[in-house]
Design a protein around this motif. Structure first.
Motif, PDB file in Angstrom:
ATOM      1  N   ASN A  21       0.883  -1.151   0.000  1.00  0.00           N
ATOM      2  CA  ASN A  21       0.000   0.000   0.000  1.00  0.00           C
ATOM      3  C   ASN A  21       0.931   1.213   0.000  1.00  0.00           C
ATOM      4  OD1 ASN A  21      -1.571   2.237   0.713  1.00  0.00           O
ATOM      5  ND2 ASN A  21      -2.990   0.962   1.879  1.00  0.00           N
ATOM      6  N   VAL A  22       0.832   2.040  -1.012  1.00  0.00           N
ATOM      7  CA  VAL A  22       1.726   3.186  -1.192  1.00  0.00           C
ATOM      8  C   VAL A  22       1.802   4.047   0.067  1.00  0.00           C
ATOM      9  CG1 VAL A  22       1.927   5.382  -2.419  1.00  0.00           C
ATOM     10  CG2 VAL A  22       1.541   3.291  -3.688  1.00  0.00           C
ATOM     11  N   HIS A  23       0.669   4.252   0.704  1.00  0.00           N
ATOM     12  CA  HIS A  23       0.627   5.161   1.857  1.00  0.00           C
ATOM     13  C   HIS A  23       1.438   4.656   3.044  1.00  0.00           C
ATOM     14  CE1 HIS A  23      -2.212   7.616  -0.292  1.00  0.00           C
ATOM     15  NE2 HIS A  23      -2.903   6.528  -0.572  1.00  0.00           N
ATOM     16  N   ASN A  24       1.765   3.371   3.063  1.00  0.00           N
ATOM     17  CA  ASN A  24       2.578   2.827   4.153  1.00  0.00           C
ATOM     18  C   ASN A  24       4.067   3.097   3.986  1.00  0.00           C
ATOM     19  OD1 ASN A  24       0.326   1.758   5.431  1.00  0.00           O
ATOM     20  ND2 ASN A  24       0.551  -0.245   4.474  1.00  0.00           N
ATOM     21  N   CYS A  44       0.175   8.974  -6.012  1.00  0.00           N
ATOM     22  CA  CYS A  44      -1.190   8.889  -5.485  1.00  0.00           C
ATOM     23  C   CYS A  44      -2.251   9.172  -6.556  1.00  0.00           C
ATOM     24  CB  CYS A  44      -1.345   9.838  -4.302  1.00  0.00           C
ATOM     25  SG  CYS A  44      -0.370   9.326  -2.868  1.00  0.00           S
ATOM     26  N   THR A  48      -6.069   2.849  -8.959  1.00  0.00           N
ATOM     27  CA  THR A  48      -6.200   1.700  -8.052  1.00  0.00           C
ATOM     28  C   THR A  48      -4.971   1.620  -7.163  1.00  0.00           C
ATOM     29  OG1 THR A  48      -5.087   0.142  -9.539  1.00  0.00           O
ATOM     30  CG2 THR A  48      -7.493   0.416  -9.832  1.00  0.00           C
ATOM     31  N   ARG A  49      -5.055   0.819  -6.122  1.00  0.00           N
ATOM     32  CA  ARG A  49      -3.904   0.628  -5.228  1.00  0.00           C
ATOM     33  C   ARG A  49      -2.710   0.131  -6.032  1.00  0.00           C
ATOM     34  NH1 ARG A  49      -1.247  -3.224  -3.717  1.00  0.00           N
ATOM     35  NH2 ARG A  49      -2.717  -4.708  -4.593  1.00  0.00           N
ATOM     36  N   ARG A  50      -2.961  -0.822  -6.912  1.00  0.00           N
ATOM     37  CA  ARG A  50      -1.892  -1.405  -7.726  1.00  0.00           C
ATOM     38  C   ARG A  50      -1.271  -0.366  -8.668  1.00  0.00           C
ATOM     39  NH1 ARG A  50      -0.824  -7.032  -9.088  1.00  0.00           N
ATOM     40  NH2 ARG A  50       0.203  -7.148 -11.100  1.00  0.00           N
ATOM     41  N   LYS A  52      -1.062   2.814  -8.132  1.00  0.00           N
ATOM     42  CA  LYS A  52      -0.256   3.704  -7.285  1.00  0.00           C
ATOM     43  C   LYS A  52       1.099   3.085  -6.979  1.00  0.00           C
ATOM     44  CE  LYS A  52      -4.321   5.808  -5.257  1.00  0.00           C
ATOM     45  NZ  LYS A  52      -5.134   6.050  -4.086  1.00  0.00           N
ATOM     46  N   VAL A  53       1.100   1.797  -6.669  1.00  0.00           N
ATOM     47  CA  VAL A  53       2.362   1.100  -6.390  1.00  0.00           C
ATOM     48  C   VAL A  53       3.223   1.074  -7.650  1.00  0.00           C
ATOM     49  CG1 VAL A  53       3.416  -1.084  -5.686  1.00  0.00           C
ATOM     50  CG2 VAL A  53       1.352  -0.273  -4.530  1.00  0.00           C
TER      51      VAL A  53
END
Length: 144
Positions: A21-24, A44, A48-50, A52-53
Motif C-alpha cells: 500500500n503506497v501510503h505505508n 497517489c 487503483t492501489r496497484r 499507485k504502487v
C-alpha cells in the motif's frame, strides 16, 4: 540506484504490486528526501492501489544510490516478509543490459552502435569498431 538493487526490485515487482500500500511507505521516502511532493502526487494519482504502487516503483527506479536502502527501511515495519524476499533475491547471474542499434546510412553503409549501462550515471557507447565514449552524467542530472 545500483544496478543489482534495481534488479532486485524488478524481479520482485509482482509481489510488491500485490502486497504494498503506497501510503505505508511513500511518506517515509519523502521524509528521507528520496521523493518530492510532486512524486507523492504522481504516485497517489493512480486509480487503483496497484496503479499507485506501479507509479511509485517506477519513480523509485529513477532515484539515486540511497533509494533502495531507504525503500527497504520503509518496508521494514509493515512488510518484513518483502524485505526478506528482496534480501534473498539471487542477482548473481545479473548482467547489465546491452542495447545494439543498427543504422543503415543513405550511402548504404551499415553502422552498429552498442550502449551499456555502467551503474551510477555512466553510459558507455561504442560506435563502429574503434570509437568508445564513456559518458558520465553531471551530478545535477542524477537523482537522489
Amino acid at each position: 540506484m545500483d544496478a543489482t538493487d534495481r534488479e532486485r526490485l524488478l524481479r520482485n515487482r509482482i509481489d510488491l504490486l500485490d502486497s504494498l500500500n503506497v501510503h505505508n511507505v511513500i511518506h517515509y521516502l519523502y521524509q528521507e528526501g528520496i521523493f518530492s511532493e510532486d512524486d507523492i502526487e504522481r504516485a497517489c494519482s493512480g486509480t487503483t492501489r496497484r496503479d499507485k504502487v506501479w507509479i511509485m516503483l517506477d519513480l523509485l527506479l529513477l532515484r539515486g544510490p540511497q533509494a533502495y536502502s531507504t525503500f527497504r527501511q520503509a518496508l521494514q515495519e509493515n512488510y518484513p516478509w518483502l524485505v526478506d524476499k528482496l534480501d534473498k533475491t539471487d542477482v548473481s547471474n545479473f548482467q547489465r543490459p546491452t542495447i545494439y542499434r543498427k543504422q543503415v546510412r543513405k550511402d548504404g553503409h551499415v553502422s552498429v552502435s552498442e550502449t551499456r549501462l555502467q551503474g551510477q550515471g555512466n553510459v558507455v557507447v561504442q560506435a563502429g569498431s574503434n570509437a568508445v565514449v564513456n559518458i558520465g552524467l553531471p551530478t545535477t542530472f542524477r537523482r537522489k
